[in-house]
Design an enzyme around this catalytic site. Structure first.
Site, short mmCIF file in Angstrom:
data_model
loop_
_atom_site.label_atom_id
_atom_site.label_comp_id
_atom_site.label_asym_id
_atom_site.label_seq_id
_atom_site.Cartn_x
_atom_site.Cartn_y
_atom_site.Cartn_z
N GLU A 66 0.84 -1.20 0.00
CA GLU A 66 0.00 0.00 0.00
C GLU A 66 0.88 1.25 0.00
OE1 GLU A 66 -3.10 -0.15 3.02
OE2 GLU A 66 -3.08 2.04 3.23
N ASP A 96 0.23 5.49 0.48
CA ASP A 96 -0.84 6.40 0.90
C ASP A 96 -0.50 7.87 0.87
OD1 ASP A 96 -2.48 4.24 1.85
OD2 ASP A 96 -1.25 4.15 3.66
N GLU A 155 -2.87 10.70 2.82
CA GLU A 155 -4.08 10.90 3.63
C GLU A 155 -4.06 12.33 4.15
OE1 GLU A 155 -5.51 6.78 5.35
OE2 GLU A 155 -3.83 7.54 6.53
N HIS A 191 -0.57 13.21 5.61
CA HIS A 191 -0.02 12.01 6.22
C HIS A 191 0.34 11.04 5.10
CE1 HIS A 191 -0.32 8.83 9.48
NE2 HIS A 191 -0.59 8.08 8.44
N THR A 192 1.55 10.48 5.12
CA THR A 192 1.95 9.52 4.10
C THR A 192 2.40 8.23 4.79
OG1 THR A 192 4.27 10.21 4.03
CG2 THR A 192 2.75 11.36 2.56
N ASN A 193 2.20 7.12 4.09
CA ASN A 193 2.66 5.85 4.65
C ASN A 193 2.92 4.88 3.51
OD1 ASN A 193 3.36 3.97 6.62
ND2 ASN A 193 1.30 3.79 7.50
N GLU A 196 5.21 6.16 8.77
CA GLU A 196 4.53 7.43 8.55
C GLU A 196 5.50 8.61 8.44
OE1 GLU A 196 4.09 5.42 11.14
OE2 GLU A 196 2.04 4.64 11.02
N TRP A 249 -8.38 9.42 15.63
CA TRP A 249 -6.93 9.68 15.61
C TRP A 249 -6.49 10.87 14.77
CZ3 TRP A 249 -3.85 9.31 11.11
CH2 TRP A 249 -4.55 8.86 9.97
N GLY A 258 -4.26 14.13 17.16
CA GLY A 258 -4.15 12.79 17.74
C GLY A 258 -5.48 12.25 18.26
N ARG A 293 9.18 5.30 19.86
CA ARG A 293 8.46 4.20 19.24
C ARG A 293 9.40 3.04 18.87
NH1 ARG A 293 5.31 5.63 13.83
NH2 ARG A 293 4.33 3.63 13.38
#
Ligand SMILES: *[C@@H]1O[C@H](CO)[C@@H](O)[C@H](O)[C@H]1NC(C)=O
Length: 246
Positions: free
Chosen positions: A57, A59, A61, A74-76, A86, A151, A155, A231
């Site tokens: 995928e 993205d 967004e 937002h990209t992924n 992200e 989200w 957030g 993270r």
């Protein structure tokens, strides 16, 4: 030209479209004009995805906001089922005032996200170094508008303001140059999918190094998973260090 509408009565909380054809490599452009005014909680998308568990995928967004506050782009990218890659940006224009061009270029070398022709992100093929790449699964083009209030905006702290519904995103000017994979198998790349740089259809050979997205990163990036030490306590995913080394 297509408009997608989101309101509180649609039940599914989403509307969208997808291409009939599926593709293995290509360049895909969409003009989009995002939900104006109150858009908090809404997410407008333009993306490519395959089907199944270990899916691929890519993205774009667009995360809405309360009136007057900025959208987040937002990209992924998911390779063989794994995302968590992200990157987020503010835009250098008001994406609700006019149509702007969002392009995904996907070839065996890299994936390039561009906005009005300006590259903002590149995900390079590091398969030789053991990082899965998107090279074996055909994908379809999708657009959607959905309620992502859990989200999307600050957030998830700011919810969708349904009194401002219906929310409308417009899509137009879709263009692609891509390798169609027929359901019956076979298929191939169009003759203009040349791999020699300088040709009109040179998307197949186009490559960008990390320096090619420096302007957008320096001025407009607000989040990069590669820098998220909280993270990724054991260190960032492998591709991050490979790109840092150039
Ligand atoms: C919404 O506006 C706030 C305040 O300016 C900002 O911090 C945030 O990044 C904006 N975008 C989203 C999607 O939350």
């Amino acid at each position: 030209m297509v408009t997608l509408t989101l309101d509180n009565s649609s039940g599914s909380g989403a509307s969208g479209f997808q291409s009939k054809d599926q593709f293995l490599f290509g360049e895909f452009s969409m003009e989009m004009k995002l939900v104006p005014g109150e858009s908090a909680g809404t997410v407008a998308t333009f993306y490519l995805t395959s089907e199944g568990d270990a899916h691929d995928e890519i993205d774009f967004e667009f995360l809405g906001n309360v009136s007057g506050e900025p959208y987040v782009m937002h990209t992924n990218v998911f390779a063989q089922g794994r995302g968590n890659r992200e990157q987020e940006f503010y835009l250098w224009f008001d994406p609700t005032a006019d149509f702007h061009n969002y392009t995904l270029l996907w070839n065996p070398h890299n994936i390039i996200w561009s906005v009005d022709g300006v590259p903002v992100r590149v995900f390079r093929n590091h398969e030789p170094a053991g990082v899965p790449y998107l090279s074996g699964q055909a994908m379809r083009v999708h657009g959607s508008l959905w309620n992502g209030e859990s989200w999307a905006t600050e957030g998830g702290r700011v919810k969708t303001n349904w009194s401002a519904a219906p929310f409308v995103t417009s899509y137009g000017g879709y263009a692609s140059s891509a390798c169609v994979v027929p359901a019956s198998g076979g298929g191939g790349c169009p003759p203009n999918a040349s791999s020699s740089p300088g040709d009109a259809g040179a998307w197949m050979g186009r490559q960008l190094g990390p320096e090619g997205v420096a302007w957008a990163r320096e001025k407009y990036m607000i989040y990069d998973y590669c820098d998220d030490r909280w993270r990724f306590r054991q260190g960032p995913p492998a591709e991050c260090n490979l790109d840092r080394l150039g």
